[in-house]
Design a protein around this motif. Structure first.
Motif, short mmCIF file in Angstrom:
data_model
loop_
_atom_site.label_atom_id
_atom_site.label_comp_id
_atom_site.label_asym_id
_atom_site.label_seq_id
_atom_site.Cartn_x
_atom_site.Cartn_y
_atom_site.Cartn_z
N GLN A 151 97.48 -1.52 101.11
CA GLN A 151 96.04 -1.37 101.35
C GLN A 151 95.34 -2.55 100.69
OE1 GLN A 151 94.67 2.36 99.69
NE2 GLN A 151 96.14 2.25 98.01
N ILE A 152 94.29 -3.02 101.33
CA ILE A 152 93.64 -4.26 100.92
C ILE A 152 92.15 -4.03 100.72
CG2 ILE A 152 93.21 -6.67 101.54
CD1 ILE A 152 95.73 -6.49 103.34
N PHE A 153 91.66 -4.51 99.58
CA PHE A 153 90.24 -4.37 99.23
C PHE A 153 89.68 -5.77 98.95
CE2 PHE A 153 92.36 -0.45 98.28
CZ PHE A 153 91.46 0.55 98.61
N PRO A 154 89.14 -6.43 99.95
CA PRO A 154 88.66 -7.80 99.74
C PRO A 154 87.32 -7.86 99.02
CG PRO A 154 88.22 -7.13 101.98
CD PRO A 154 88.98 -6.00 101.35
N ALA A 155 87.13 -8.94 98.30
CA ALA A 155 85.82 -9.31 97.76
C ALA A 155 85.30 -10.47 98.59
CB ALA A 155 85.96 -9.71 96.29
N PRO A 156 84.01 -10.84 98.45
CA PRO A 156 83.52 -12.02 99.16
C PRO A 156 84.40 -13.24 98.86
CG PRO A 156 81.69 -10.82 98.21
CD PRO A 156 82.94 -10.18 97.68
N SER A 157 84.76 -13.97 99.89
CA SER A 157 85.63 -15.13 99.71
C SER A 157 84.85 -16.30 99.14
CB SER A 157 86.25 -15.54 101.05
OG SER A 157 85.25 -16.10 101.89
N ALA A 158 85.60 -17.28 98.63
CA ALA A 158 84.97 -18.51 98.15
C ALA A 158 84.22 -19.21 99.28
CB ALA A 158 86.03 -19.44 97.56
N PHE A 159 84.75 -19.13 100.50
CA PHE A 159 84.08 -19.75 101.64
C PHE A 159 82.71 -19.11 101.88
CE2 PHE A 159 88.66 -20.37 103.00
CZ PHE A 159 88.69 -21.72 102.69
N GLN A 160 82.67 -17.78 101.85
CA GLN A 160 81.41 -17.08 102.07
C GLN A 160 80.39 -17.42 100.99
OE1 GLN A 160 83.53 -13.30 102.21
NE2 GLN A 160 82.58 -12.88 104.19
N LEU A 161 80.83 -17.41 99.74
CA LEU A 161 79.91 -17.70 98.64
C LEU A 161 79.41 -19.14 98.71
CD1 LEU A 161 81.80 -15.88 95.74
CD2 LEU A 161 79.69 -15.14 96.86
#
Length: 404
Positions: free
Chosen positions: A97-107
């Motif tokens: 199961q995967i719980f992503p945070a905002p990526s460096a690209f998005q930030l």
């Protein structure tokens, strides 16, 4: 159905985690990550394990832990140039199961006010910085993950060398954290000292007179260092069209020479791969140098000949025979190596080579064509046409009777 035991949790510089992610972290028996991730994750009871060396050992370790609650802490989105993309090839979907945070690209895009869909998001982390050359064109916007504090200076040097010294470079450090900092300058004036943990944003601007090299097949012949024996620009473009590059596809380039076909294959589609077979040492060196200069440093060149070396290669999506066509069994060996839908293209400039391609066409089908190129050049004080050697090309899609 197997219950998930392996949890990938993305974490940002602010350390914020959802309640579900916090609960998984609190109940994990083993937690993988870096010391920075452990600090951001706060207090938890599970055994802390940093990444092994070599890193590939982690997969066997994880298999040995199957069924035990395991958490992997990763930066941002684990599925975007992260460990998640590798793990999903080794473990069943039901186990993870995967719980992503905002990526460096998005930030980074939010700080730059750039629409992410209009940006080339690439990774230079653990990869040759020279790969950047493949993405350079006037007006490009690039966001790049980096390896360390040295990457921006190396990037600046590459940009200046490629004729893009006026490019605006922006380093975005520790995005979303208390130490967030942004530094910006042109590549030709870059001198900033930066933190290891950062994302690099590039607003690509060409210097006056710079000739950029598009990813469309058919680069100028002088874009390559060669000894005269290479697939010329016009024929190279038609050859690549017949080979049909697509993302992540593998090409065998037999008789690679200076590497022009394999290099243009890799430039034409994201993550495309090529293995070249070339028995001449000087040409192998030229091919590797050309690959570095044209932004596809992962080109693999082997000191080998076909058909003897074909058995040791991973199965290809396409094969180009540019040399060694008269070797016994080469057509049959290449045809057998392809899956249905695979493409096989061979070029010949000699009568002996043409005879082989004629027999292959008669036996396997496909399309047989001949290309004749003439280029204008001085004739005394005037101008005339000088012909290049005609090239006969056989092209086949395995299992298809449709011509290319």
């Amino acid at each position: 159905m197997t219950a998930p035991w392996l949890s990938l949790i993305g974490i940002g510089e602010d350390g914020n985690l959802s309640e579900a992610a916090r609960s998984l972290l609190a109940n994990a028996k083993v937690v993988y990550g870096s010391e920075r991730h452990f600090a951001l994750g706060g207090v938890f009871e599970g055994e802390k394990r940093t990444w092994p060396s070599p890193f590939s050992n982690v997969y066997d370790e994880l298999k040995a832990l199957a069924g035990i609650p395991v958490v992997i802490l990763a930066t941002g989105d684990p599925q975007w140039y992260g460990i998640g993309s590798t793990l999903v090839r080794r473990f069943a979907r039901e186990e993870m199961q995967i719980f992503p945070a905002p990526s460096a690209f998005q930030l980074a895009a939010s700080r730059m006010h750039w629409p992410v869909q209009d940006v080339d998001c690439i990774s230079l982390h653990g990869r040759p910085v020279e790969n950047l050359r493949c993405f350079l064109y006037p007006g490009a916007r690039i966001l790049a993950l980096t390896s360390n504090s040295e990457t921006p200076q190396r990037t600046a040097d590459i940009l200046a060398d490629a004729g893009f010294g006026r490019t605006r470079m922006t380093v975005l450090e520790h995005l979303g954290g208390t130490e967030e900092r942004i530094a910006s300058a042109t590549a030709e004036n870059w001198q900033a000292e930066v933190a290891d943990f950062h994302t690099l944003a590039l607003e690509v601007t060409a210097d006056q007179g710079t000739r950029f090299l598009p990813r469309t097949p058919g680069l100028p012949d002088d874009a390559f260092r060669h000894d005269g024996k290479m697939t010329k620009r016009e024929v190279r473009a038609t050859t690549l069209a017949a080979l049909m590059p697509h993302p992540s596809a593998l090409l065998w380039d037999i008789g690679a020479g200076c590497g022009s076909i394999g290099i243009e294959w890799m430039r034409a589609a994201r993550n495309a791969k090529a293995i070249g077979l070339e028995p001449h040492g000087e040409r192998r060196a030229m091919a590797l140098g050309n690959a570095l200069a044209l932004g596809v440093a992962e080109l693999e060149i082997r000191d080998a000949c076909a058909p003897e070396a074909l058995d040791d290669l991973p199965q290809p999506d396409a094969i180009f025979i540019g040399g060694g066509l008269t070797a016994d069994g080469i057509i049959e060996g290449c045809h057998n190596a392809l899956q249905p839908g695979g493409r096989l293209v061979a070029n010949a400039v000699t009568l002996e080579g043409e005879a082989i391609l004629l027999r292959a066409w008669q036996h396997f089908g496909g399309e047989l064509s001949r290309t004749s190129i003439q280029r204008a050049s001085p004739v005394g004080d005037l101008t005339g046409w000088r012909p290049l050697m005609p090239v006969t090309q056989w092209a086949l899609v395995k299992g298809s009777q449709t011509t290319l």
